[in-house]
Design a protein around this motif. Structure first.
Motif, short mmCIF file in Angstrom:
data_model
loop_
_atom_site.label_atom_id
_atom_site.label_comp_id
_atom_site.label_asym_id
_atom_site.label_seq_id
_atom_site.Cartn_x
_atom_site.Cartn_y
_atom_site.Cartn_z
N THR A 181 26.05 89.77 71.22
CA THR A 181 26.51 89.15 69.98
C THR A 181 27.42 87.96 70.25
O THR A 181 27.69 87.19 69.32
N ASP A 182 27.87 87.75 71.49
CA ASP A 182 28.72 86.61 71.81
C ASP A 182 27.93 85.36 72.16
O ASP A 182 28.45 84.26 72.05
N TRP A 214 22.90 84.62 59.96
CA TRP A 214 23.96 85.46 60.52
C TRP A 214 25.27 84.71 60.44
O TRP A 214 25.37 83.57 60.86
N ASP A 221 29.28 85.51 61.35
CA ASP A 221 30.32 86.40 61.90
C ASP A 221 29.80 87.81 62.13
O ASP A 221 30.46 88.79 61.81
N GLY A 222 28.58 87.94 62.64
CA GLY A 222 28.00 89.24 62.94
C GLY A 222 27.42 89.96 61.74
O GLY A 222 26.99 91.09 61.85
N LYS A 266 25.83 82.48 66.39
CA LYS A 266 26.56 83.38 67.28
C LYS A 266 26.73 84.66 66.50
O LYS A 266 26.93 84.64 65.29
N GLY A 267 26.63 85.78 67.14
CA GLY A 267 26.75 87.05 66.43
C GLY A 267 25.41 87.50 65.88
O GLY A 267 25.35 88.16 64.86
#
Length: 143
Positions: A48-49, A72, A74-75, A96-97
């Motif tokens: 997820t990074d 997506w 922030d996850g 990202k995430g």
């Protein structure tokens, strides 16, 4: 009744107390489980990074389509939409995430025709689906 005589070797070799093995086996199992869980958490955190490129494409001869797709933030998985779109349509994003479980759904308008959806995540093989006819829907999932 008389008691049996002790064996002569009994005095020379006192009985040893047997050690229990199950606490050590249990400790080993617990350590393996804890190590496996830690590796899983580290692996998920690493996935997820990293930044992933997601490409959505819709092609075909339908005059207009309605499109719903995942993004997506922030996850978190969020669904966005685009109404009355002409084909071809393409959306590309870097995120990202990234969390698996995305969706690209294309619904053909009342004018009919055909539409094919395709989603590519990073270097993975694309997911595709096709729909034909008025109000038909193609859904790309599993990415």
């Amino acid at each position: 009744m008389s008691e049996p005589f002790p064996h002569p070797d009994d005095a020379a070799h006192p009985r040893r107390r047997r050690r229990r093995r199950w606490p050590w086996v249990l400790l080993g199992v617990v350590l393996l489980l804890a190590g496996g869980c830690a590796a899983l958490v580290i692996g998920i955190a690493h996935e997820t990074d990293k930044t992933v490129k997601v490409v959505y494409e819709v092609t075909g001869d339908a005059k207009t389509v309605n499109i719903a797709y995942s993004t997506w933030r922030d996850g978190s998985l969020v669904t966005e939409s685009a109404s009355s779109q002409a084909l071809p349509w393409r959306k590309e994003l870097s995120t990202k995430g990234f969390v698996k479980g995305g969706l690209l759904a294309v619904t053909i308008g009342g004018g009919g025709g055909s539409a094919t959806c395709e989603v590519t995540v990073g270097d993975d093989a694309p997911r595709t689906a096709r729909a034909t006819g008025a109000d038909a829907t193609a859904t790309c999932t599993g990415f």
